[in-house]
Design a protein around this motif. Structure first.
Motif, PDB file in Angstrom:
ATOM      1  N   GLY A  55       0.768  -1.236   0.000  1.00 40.15           N
ATOM      2  CA  GLY A  55       0.000   0.000   0.000  1.00 40.15           C
ATOM      3  C   GLY A  55       0.798   1.284   0.000  1.00 40.15           C
ATOM      4  N   GLU A  56       2.122   1.204   0.064  1.00 40.56           N
ATOM      5  CA  GLU A  56       2.976   2.396   0.071  1.00 40.56           C
ATOM      6  C   GLU A  56       3.773   2.475  -1.217  1.00 40.56           C
ATOM      7  OE1 GLU A  56       3.153   4.659   2.618  1.00 40.56           O
ATOM      8  OE2 GLU A  56       1.590   3.522   3.663  1.00 40.56           O
ATOM      9  N   ARG A  57       3.820   3.669  -1.821  1.00 42.58           N
ATOM     10  CA  ARG A  57       4.576   3.837  -3.063  1.00 42.58           C
ATOM     11  C   ARG A  57       6.073   3.649  -2.799  1.00 42.58           C
ATOM     12  NH1 ARG A  57       3.670   7.835  -7.961  1.00 42.58           N
ATOM     13  NH2 ARG A  57       5.507   7.238  -9.102  1.00 42.58           N
ATOM     14  N   VAL A  58       6.712   2.864  -3.675  1.00 43.76           N
ATOM     15  CA  VAL A  58       8.138   2.583  -3.538  1.00 43.76           C
ATOM     16  C   VAL A  58       8.806   2.655  -4.911  1.00 43.76           C
ATOM     17  CG1 VAL A  58       7.878   1.122  -1.494  1.00 43.76           C
ATOM     18  CG2 VAL A  58       7.783   0.076  -3.770  1.00 43.76           C
ATOM     19  N   ASP A  59      10.141   2.695  -4.901  1.00 43.05           N
ATOM     20  CA  ASP A  59      10.868   2.613  -6.155  1.00 43.05           C
ATOM     21  C   ASP A  59      11.411   1.196  -6.335  1.00 43.05           C
ATOM     22  OD1 ASP A  59      13.250   2.377  -4.685  1.00 43.05           O
ATOM     23  OD2 ASP A  59      13.793   4.467  -4.959  1.00 43.05           O
ATOM     24  N   LEU A  60      12.123   0.976  -7.414  1.00 40.55           N
ATOM     25  CA  LEU A  60      12.592  -0.372  -7.751  1.00 40.55           C
ATOM     26  C   LEU A  60      13.610  -0.924  -6.771  1.00 40.55           C
ATOM     27  CD1 LEU A  60      12.925  -0.028 -11.623  1.00 40.55           C
ATOM     28  CD2 LEU A  60      11.160  -1.262 -10.358  1.00 40.55           C
ATOM     29  N   THR A  61      14.240  -0.081  -5.980  1.00 41.82           N
ATOM     30  CA  THR A  61      15.248  -0.564  -5.045  1.00 41.82           C
ATOM     31  C   THR A  61      14.652  -1.070  -3.734  1.00 41.82           C
ATOM     32  OG1 THR A  61      15.614   1.610  -4.031  1.00 41.82           O
ATOM     33  CG2 THR A  61      16.953   1.056  -5.980  1.00 41.82           C
ATOM     34  N   ALA A  62      13.361  -0.925  -3.547  1.00 46.82           N
ATOM     35  CA  ALA A  62      12.730  -1.317  -2.280  1.00 46.82           C
ATOM     36  C   ALA A  62      12.933  -2.804  -2.001  1.00 46.82           C
ATOM     37  CB  ALA A  62      11.246  -0.996  -2.311  1.00 46.82           C
ATOM     38  N   PRO A  63      13.385  -3.131  -0.787  1.00 49.58           N
ATOM     39  CA  PRO A  63      13.556  -4.539  -0.428  1.00 49.58           C
ATOM     40  C   PRO A  63      12.206  -5.198  -0.152  1.00 49.58           C
ATOM     41  CG  PRO A  63      14.093  -3.143   1.441  1.00 49.58           C
ATOM     42  CD  PRO A  63      13.801  -2.228   0.275  1.00 49.58           C
ATOM     43  N   LEU A  64      12.145  -6.488  -0.390  1.00 50.32           N
ATOM     44  CA  LEU A  64      10.920  -7.256  -0.182  1.00 50.32           C
ATOM     45  C   LEU A  64      11.109  -8.258   0.957  1.00 50.32           C
ATOM     46  CD1 LEU A  64      10.078  -8.001  -3.924  1.00 50.32           C
ATOM     47  CD2 LEU A  64       9.111  -6.215  -2.452  1.00 50.32           C
ATOM     48  N   SER A  65      10.016  -8.561   1.635  1.00 51.91           N
ATOM     49  CA  SER A  65      10.042  -9.574   2.681  1.00 51.91           C
ATOM     50  C   SER A  65       8.927 -10.581   2.420  1.00 51.91           C
ATOM     51  CB  SER A  65       9.880  -8.922   4.060  1.00 51.91           C
ATOM     52  OG  SER A  65       8.666  -8.199   4.123  1.00 51.91           O
ATOM     53  N   ASP A  66       9.055 -11.756   3.018  1.00 49.94           N
ATOM     54  CA  ASP A  66       8.053 -12.810   2.815  1.00 49.94           C
ATOM     55  C   ASP A  66       6.651 -12.285   3.075  1.00 49.94           C
ATOM     56  OD1 ASP A  66       9.442 -15.084   1.963  1.00 49.94           O
ATOM     57  OD2 ASP A  66       9.998 -15.634   4.004  1.00 49.94           O
ATOM     58  N   GLY A  67       5.739 -12.643   2.161  1.00 44.11           N
ATOM     59  CA  GLY A  67       4.340 -12.278   2.309  1.00 44.11           C
ATOM     60  C   GLY A  67       3.992 -10.888   1.822  1.00 44.11           C
ATOM     61  N   ALA A  68       4.950 -10.143   1.319  1.00 43.81           N
ATOM     62  CA  ALA A  68       4.685  -8.792   0.834  1.00 43.81           C
ATOM     63  C   ALA A  68       3.776  -8.836  -0.390  1.00 43.81           C
ATOM     64  CB  ALA A  68       5.993  -8.083   0.480  1.00 43.81           C
ATOM     65  N   GLN A  69       3.062  -7.751  -0.600  1.00 46.29           N
ATOM     66  CA  GLN A  69       2.208  -7.605  -1.779  1.00 46.29           C
ATOM     67  C   GLN A  69       2.650  -6.377  -2.555  1.00 46.29           C
ATOM     68  OE1 GLN A  69      -2.169  -8.347  -1.796  1.00 46.29           O
ATOM     69  NE2 GLN A  69      -2.220  -6.129  -1.993  1.00 46.29           N
ATOM     70  N   VAL A  70       2.943  -6.573  -3.832  1.00 44.07           N
ATOM     71  CA  VAL A  70       3.378  -5.492  -4.715  1.00 44.07           C
ATOM     72  C   VAL A  70       2.293  -5.275  -5.765  1.00 44.07           C
ATOM     73  CG1 VAL A  70       5.112  -4.760  -6.393  1.00 44.07           C
ATOM     74  CG2 VAL A  70       5.813  -6.055  -4.350  1.00 44.07           C
ATOM     75  N   ASP A  71       1.867  -4.042  -5.912  1.00 43.31           N
ATOM     76  CA  ASP A  71       0.895  -3.683  -6.941  1.00 43.31           C
ATOM     77  C   ASP A  71       1.618  -2.961  -8.066  1.00 43.31           C
ATOM     78  OD1 ASP A  71      -1.182  -4.670  -5.354  1.00 43.31           O
ATOM     79  OD2 ASP A  71      -1.570  -2.708  -4.456  1.00 43.31           O
ATOM     80  N   ALA A  72       1.404  -3.415  -9.307  1.00 41.61           N
ATOM     81  CA  ALA A  72       1.983  -2.793 -10.496  1.00 41.61           C
ATOM     82  C   ALA A  72       0.919  -1.916 -11.144  1.00 41.61           C
ATOM     83  CB  ALA A  72       2.464  -3.861 -11.473  1.00 41.61           C
ATOM     84  N   LEU A  73       1.150  -0.620 -11.151  1.00 40.24           N
ATOM     85  CA  LEU A  73       0.165   0.357 -11.624  1.00 40.24           C
ATOM     86  C   LEU A  73       0.697   1.107 -12.838  1.00 40.24           C
ATOM     87  CD1 LEU A  73      -0.639   1.817  -8.108  1.00 40.24           C
ATOM     88  CD2 LEU A  73      -1.919   0.061  -9.336  1.00 40.24           C
TER      89      LEU A  73
END
Length: 79
Positions: A55-73
């Motif tokens: 739910g928070e806007r991020v750039d391509l360098t943002a780290p991911l953790s298990d269970g995260a949800q990424v929305d491509a807009l």
């Protein structure tokens, strides 16, 4: 590597041929690269997308953790 869900919207959904996918990646960039393998049209669309991470806007360098949800807009216009 984190196991994450990516949700596709609008042109990204059309290019992916699905509304969601799961993949393993450590950053948004790695996620984009992973889901684009063998799908050049999806890669092109994701190249112009904005991304939300849980739910928070991020750039391509943002780290991911298990269970995260990424929305491509993709960019869109409305009125």
């Amino acid at each position: 590597m984190a196991e994450v869900t990516i949700r596709y919207f609008a042109a990204a959904r059309a290019a992916a041929g699905e509304s969601t996918a799961t993949a393993q990646a450590d950053s948004v960039k790695e996620l984009v690269d992973t889901v684009s393998v063998g799908r050049p049209e999806l890669g092109r669309v994701l190249g112009i997308c904005s991304f939300l991470l849980d739910g928070e806007r991020v750039d391509l360098t943002a780290p991911l953790s298990d269970g995260a949800q990424v929305d491509a807009l993709p960019p869109f216009a409305g009125g």
